[in-house]
Write an enzyme that holds these catalytic residues in place. Structure first.
Site, PDB file in Angstrom:
ATOM      1  N   CYS A  78       0.827  -1.212   0.000  1.00 30.25           N
ATOM      2  CA  CYS A  78       0.000   0.000   0.000  1.00 30.25           C
ATOM      3  C   CYS A  78       0.864   1.267   0.000  1.00 30.25           C
ATOM      4  CB  CYS A  78      -0.981  -0.061   1.174  1.00 30.25           C
ATOM      5  SG  CYS A  78      -2.323   1.116   1.036  1.00 30.25           S
ATOM      6  N   HIS A 164      -3.746  -5.400   1.076  1.00 32.11           N
ATOM      7  CA  HIS A 164      -3.099  -5.757   2.345  1.00 32.11           C
ATOM      8  C   HIS A 164      -3.042  -7.268   2.539  1.00 32.11           C
ATOM      9  CE1 HIS A 164      -2.607  -1.760   4.175  1.00 32.11           C
ATOM     10  NE2 HIS A 164      -3.591  -1.458   3.341  1.00 32.11           N
ATOM     11  N   GLU A 166      -1.582  -8.851   4.811  1.00 32.97           N
ATOM     12  CA  GLU A 166      -1.586  -9.191   6.241  1.00 32.97           C
ATOM     13  C   GLU A 166      -3.002  -9.239   6.813  1.00 32.97           C
ATOM     14  OE1 GLU A 166      -0.828  -6.388   4.866  1.00 32.97           O
ATOM     15  OE2 GLU A 166      -1.219  -4.633   6.117  1.00 32.97           O
ATOM     16  N   SER A 217     -14.275  -9.659  33.450  1.00 31.97           N
ATOM     17  CA  SER A 217     -15.489  -9.123  32.831  1.00 31.97           C
ATOM     18  C   SER A 217     -16.409 -10.258  32.396  1.00 31.97           C
ATOM     19  CB  SER A 217     -15.110  -8.298  31.605  1.00 31.97           C
ATOM     20  OG  SER A 217     -14.666  -9.163  30.574  1.00 31.97           O
ATOM     21  N   GLY A 218     -15.913 -11.494  32.474  1.00 34.60           N
ATOM     22  CA  GLY A 218     -16.715 -12.628  31.999  1.00 34.60           C
ATOM     23  C   GLY A 218     -16.440 -12.923  30.541  1.00 34.60           C
ATOM     24  N   GLY A 219     -15.781 -12.000  29.841  1.00 35.40           N
ATOM     25  CA  GLY A 219     -15.449 -12.207  28.429  1.00 35.40           C
ATOM     26  C   GLY A 219     -14.249 -13.131  28.277  1.00 35.40           C
ATOM     27  N   ASP A 221     -11.267 -12.713  26.903  1.00 33.43           N
ATOM     28  CA  ASP A 221      -9.931 -12.200  27.217  1.00 33.43           C
ATOM     29  C   ASP A 221      -9.646 -12.218  28.714  1.00 33.43           C
ATOM     30  OD1 ASP A 221      -9.768 -11.789  24.529  1.00 33.43           O
ATOM     31  OD2 ASP A 221     -10.062  -9.614  24.613  1.00 33.43           O
ATOM     32  N   SER A 222     -10.555 -11.605  29.497  1.00 34.39           N
ATOM     33  CA  SER A 222     -10.230 -11.517  30.918  1.00 34.39           C
ATOM     34  C   SER A 222     -10.357 -12.876  31.593  1.00 34.39           C
ATOM     35  CB  SER A 222     -11.074 -10.460  31.622  1.00 34.39           C
ATOM     36  OG  SER A 222     -12.395 -10.883  31.765  1.00 34.39           O
TER      37      SER A 222
END
Ligand code: XMP
Length: 507
Positions: A78, A164, A166, A217-219, A221-222
């Site tokens: 790009c 792109h 990537e 947070s229950g998500g 990731d956490s």
């Protein structure tokens, strides 16, 4: 290794990520540091990233022309390609803009496109284009909007693509980077597995005998971050959930019932729904919203800290991932898009040190870690939910009434998407209370009410996304349930904008 020169693209770090997956070492450096870095690291090739500037602007980032004389293979992406073109004698102009998907037709399969099909989808994000190739360059592939979508200068082993590779939405992007690394730069590919043990050891070394308070947070990731910390430091870890009232109701159930079993410890729930609503009073600006929520969130944590033994707790665990970090402030060269509350909104003088075990991982790697830790699939593969939650899905001021409406509409979206099994194909799905009003006729009366938008996106790493091609029948059911069941709603619209250009969240 491959040296990546960063011109400020939102997806530069993904180039490094893809190379890492292939088992190729890489380093992202500023273009100004290029020559020094080349001397130091002796790379086998260079990649020039994309970037938000235009090469013909005065302050546009550039590069020392000497890099073209070192005999190193180069891949321009790009902006990186446009800069190469300009410096090597081609011409760049503000051309036909292409954002999102484009059909690529490949004409040459020798090296960069080895193993590619003749036609495939690539992801574009550019306003400028190269209208005159520098001497010695030849065309390898085209899109309907662009004759020179990919090019090669065979003698010098310079390659460039306007799209792109990537981005995960570029169908065979990884293969293009693999071809550049292995066929052109002659590097051996040595893919590595995620090392859970090493991550746990690193947490133990950082924490020592100190105590950690954990923001859960229950998500996904956490939950994964907390599971790592729980495994690493056991009883030194205090998981806390701040109930802001801005999350989906199912989250609280998970926090109270499911996660304590997984962590082997109870999670402290701090009830703060009223406080969050009060602090959001009159707040309209999306960035300010994030900051207000982030600040209250940290204040409430600190209040918890006062209740626990203040002197001993040293760390605050958060589930921040690399995507949150890079989108906020991590990469100073990228334009600021949104400050995610769990990074950008943190007050400068935080009393706690941050413990972010996922800071260098992407969502799919986080999931892999979760499975390796033995977490249940439902916790690992759930759809991500933003930290500021419903607040950034209600445009304008957040009031109790608007929150109630948005929650109801959102709940309908979740129900219908799960009932039809579409959740397996979507990255995120939600309702937006748009702050626009429109006319409807309900019964026999004229009614001026809220417009709700439905946003259903497919994505792998949040950096790019597309809207889901949902069957009309299901869209129709969503629409009629929302206008019928949510008081005050007059109209439902479906958001059909990919990212880029639109971000996933409306605010
Ligand atoms: P955008 O809207 O930037 O969203 O395309 C990309 C991803 O990030 C999530 N998102 C957030 N997550 N705090 C978070 O924790 C935030 O302030 C925030 N804003 C956006 C969004 O849901 C999507 O997954």
């Amino acid at each position: 290794m491959i040296l990546i020169l960063d011109f400020g693209s939102q997806t530069t770090h993904l180039i490094g990520r893809r190379l890492k997956d292939l088992g190729v070492a890489s380093l992202i450096v500023s273009p100004k540091a290029a020559l020094t870095a080349i001397k130091k690291h002796q790379p086998a090739g260079l990649i020039l990233s994309g970037g938000p500037a235009s090469v013909y602007e005065q302050a546009a980032p550039t590069i020392d022309r000497k890099i073209f004389k070192l005999g190193l293979p180069i891949l321009g992406i790009c902006y990186g390609w446009q800069l190469m073109a300009q410096l090597l004698g081609g011409k760049v102009v503000a051309g036909k803009k292409e954002y999102g998907p484009a059909k690529l037709t490949v004409n040459d399969f020798q090296d960069l496109f080895y193993g590619w099909p003749e036609e495939s989808t690539v992801w574009e994000s550019h306003g400028d284009s190269v209208v005159q190739l520098p001497p010695g360059f030849e065309m390898l592939a085209t899109t309907p909007g662009l004759a020179n979508s990919a090019v090669r200068q065979a003698k010098k082993q310079f390659f460039a693509v306007q799209f792109h590779p990537e981005a995960s939405h570029t169908q065979h992007g990884k293969l293009l980077l693999e071809n550049f690394a292995s066929r052109i730069c002659q590097l051996a590919l040595k893919p590595q597995k995620l090392d859970v043990k090493a991550i746990i050891t690193a947490i133990q070394e950082k924490v020592g005998d100190q105590l950690v308070i954990g923001a859960v947070s229950g998500g996904t990731d956490s939950t994964v971050a907390a599971a790592l910390v729980a495994k690493a430091v056991g009883k030194q870890f205090y998981p806390v959930y701040i109930d802001s009232g801005l999350m989906r109701e199912t989250t609280l159930i998970r926090i109270k019932q499911d996660l304590p079993k997984i962590f082997g410890t109870k999670i402290k729930v701090v009830k703060a729904r009223k406080k969050f609503l009060q602090s959001l009073k009159g707040v309209v600006d999306p960035e300010l919203k994030r900051k207000v929520i982030g600040k209250l969130y940290i204040d409430l944590f600190e209040a918890q800290l006062d209740k626990l033994s203040k002197r001993k707790i040293k760390f605050l665990m958060q589930g921040t991932t690399y995507a949150d970090f890079i989108h906020s402030q991590g990469n100073k060269r990228s334009a600021l898009i949104k400050s995610h509350h769990n990074v950008g909104g943190l007050p400068a003088k935080m009393k706690l040190r941050l413990l972010e075990p996922l800071r260098y991982f992407y969502t799919d790697q986080v999931r892999e870690l979760g499975l390796a830790l033995g977490l249940p699939k439902e916790a690992v593969f759930q759809s991500p939910f933003p930290g500021p939650g419903h607040a950034i899905r209600i445009l304008g001021e957040v009031t109790a009434q608007k929150l109630k409406r948005q929650r109801l509409a959102d709940q309908i979206v979740v129900e219908e998407i799960h009932r039809s099994n579409w959740h397996k194909q979507l990255f995120q799905y939600w309702a937006v209370l748009t702050n626009a009003q429109s006319t409807a006729i309900k019964g026999d009366g004229r009614f001026f009410g809220d417009v709700v938008a439905i946003r259903l996106v497919q994505s792998q790493d949040r950096m790019t996304a597309d809207w889901a091609k949902l069957p009309y029948e299901l869209l129709s059911r969503l629409s009629s349930r929302i206008v019928n069941e949510v008081p005050g709603v007059s109209r439902v619209v479906y958001d059909i904008t990919p990212k880029p250009p639109a971000t996933m969240e409306w605010e």
